[in-house]
Enzyme design. Sequence first.
Site, mmCIF file in Angstrom:
data_model
loop_
_atom_site.group_PDB
_atom_site.id
_atom_site.type_symbol
_atom_site.label_atom_id
_atom_site.label_comp_id
_atom_site.label_asym_id
_atom_site.label_seq_id
_atom_site.Cartn_x
_atom_site.Cartn_y
_atom_site.Cartn_z
ATOM 1 N N SER A 1 0.830 -1.208 0.000
ATOM 2 C CA SER A 1 0.000 0.000 0.000
ATOM 3 C C SER A 1 0.861 1.253 0.000
ATOM 4 O O SER A 1 2.028 1.230 0.402
ATOM 5 C CB SER A 1 -0.908 0.009 1.231
ATOM 6 O OG SER A 1 -1.712 -1.141 1.239
HETATM 7 C C1 LIG Z 1 -3.275 -4.102 -0.112
HETATM 8 S S1 LIG Z 1 -2.647 -5.698 0.088
HETATM 9 C C2 LIG Z 1 -1.917 -5.656 1.696
HETATM 10 C C3 LIG Z 1 -0.818 -4.641 1.866
HETATM 11 C C4 LIG Z 1 0.102 -4.882 3.009
HETATM 12 N N1 LIG Z 1 -0.565 -4.844 4.299
HETATM 13 C C5 LIG Z 1 1.288 -3.936 3.029
HETATM 14 O O1 LIG Z 1 2.200 -4.186 3.831
HETATM 15 O O2 LIG Z 1 1.340 -2.964 2.267
HETATM 16 C C6 LIG Z 1 -4.112 -6.644 0.380
HETATM 17 C C7 LIG Z 1 -3.862 -8.109 0.606
HETATM 18 O O3 LIG Z 1 -5.058 -8.666 1.125
HETATM 19 C C8 LIG Z 1 -5.060 -10.032 0.744
HETATM 20 N N2 LIG Z 1 -6.423 -10.593 0.932
HETATM 21 C C9 LIG Z 1 -7.518 -10.461 0.152
HETATM 22 N N3 LIG Z 1 -8.547 -11.138 0.683
HETATM 23 C C10 LIG Z 1 -8.096 -11.731 1.807
HETATM 24 C C11 LIG Z 1 -8.682 -12.578 2.782
HETATM 25 N N4 LIG Z 1 -9.969 -12.967 2.717
HETATM 26 N N5 LIG Z 1 -7.914 -12.999 3.807
HETATM 27 C C12 LIG Z 1 -6.602 -12.630 3.914
HETATM 28 N N6 LIG Z 1 -6.011 -11.834 3.004
HETATM 29 C C13 LIG Z 1 -6.729 -11.380 1.978
HETATM 30 C C14 LIG Z 1 -4.578 -9.992 -0.694
HETATM 31 O O4 LIG Z 1 -4.061 -11.265 -1.095
HETATM 32 C C15 LIG Z 1 -3.513 -8.894 -0.641
HETATM 33 O O5 LIG Z 1 -2.226 -9.426 -0.524
#
Ligand SMILES: C[S@@+](CC[C@H](N)C(=O)[O-])C[C@H]1O[C@@H](n2cnc3c(N)ncnc32)[C@H](O)[C@@H]1O
Length: 409
Positions: A76
Amino acid sequence: MNSTSDLIDRARQLREEMIGELRRLSALRTDRVADAFRAVPRHLFAPESPLESAYDPDRSVVVKRDTGGAATSTVSAPAIQATMLEQADIEPGTRVLEIGSGGYNAALIAELVGTRGHVVTVDIDPDVVARTRRFLDEAGYPGVRAVHADAEHGVPHEAPFDRIIVTVGAWDIPPTWWNQLVEDGLMVLPLRLRGLTRSVSLRKVDGALVDRDHHQAGFVAIQGAGAHDEVFVPLAGDEVGLRVDDAPPADPAALAAALARPRVEQWSGVEIAGTEPFDGLDLYLATHTAHFGILMALQSAVDRRLVSRWARWGAPTCFSDQEFAYRVTRRAGDSDRAELGVFAHGPDADALAREVTALIRTWDRDHRLADRRARITVLPAGTPDAALPAGFALTRKHTRIVVSWPGAT
Ligand SMILES: C[S@@+](CC[C@H](N)C(=O)[O-])C[C@H]1O[C@@H](n2cnc3c(N)ncnc32)[C@H](O)[C@@H]1O
């Protein structure tokens, strides 16, 4: 750059510049969070990005896309990470669950909780978990737990948590998140509300999650058991459409026909300063109209003057059976101020444009000031109407979400 030490020096300098800019944007508000951003080398978690852009405060780094090309995982942007970490008010020694991994944000949290705290990050995508683990180890954060699971079920074997930070666009709040958070704990999440996303900081008190503050945000959508697809209603081939996340238009063909009619313009006389955010207005419109969505358009449709340039980025739109009206701005005279207005299409576009313009004026009069902004309260599904606070209620599978406007009668 000639050597590793040059790279380290340059990255350190870029970090300082990023911190300065995040402070200027008010995304960073405390020294504690600033120190965390100073300590963690962000570029180690985004090796696919050139060094300079890894430290761009507003830029996310795409890690993975689906087969249609849409991003499913990103590191992000620093600005939203800083905003959410400030919202989460993380103290040394606390236990934090991060939903959605990448490594960088978990490392920032690890800095905030210190050696007595505990950080768990969970992701549904095994590739993301593997890279998160690798980068955390390489950057010196072996103590952070990286778990592969659908976060719909939380992480029961590591619970309870003092803070839950959700870094993926959430449509609902499953009972597991609620139950795995301690009483008085904080949950910070990008909550999707009628096509808008707000990063909300919620405190768990007496069976409710109560809004401390919220900010505009944008995130990839949650996958797995909690996924909720938006509907894209085409209004002119694939060039213009309405993105709707609850009840779609009853007759999409009527709205497509509306777009073919000349537009009606209404200007409100309400002005905003160049840098003044007005996301509160969009939430006000979303919670004071029966039908709401986001008008989207390709540049070609803007060039052909089918819709205003606002639709390129997503224009908040109120719609009825045969009309739709979207929020726009225009420059106010020679100043750096802008006037808010409405463009409407359809057989009775005038009436809808007048209605939405009146809402803009009411928002300006009654809810523009910080202490009159919306409050968001989340209650468990099944809470009877009589027990809800006054406001606009959205009913989801697990929750009832109420957006209230202080002072509204
Ligand atoms: C915006 S990214 C996370 C960014 C991260 N926190 C960072 O350090 O910048 C969103 C993540 O949420 C994960 N995601 C989507 N649905 C999910 C779920 N039901 N459970 C766990 N992770 C999920 C995606 O695979 C993705 O890697």
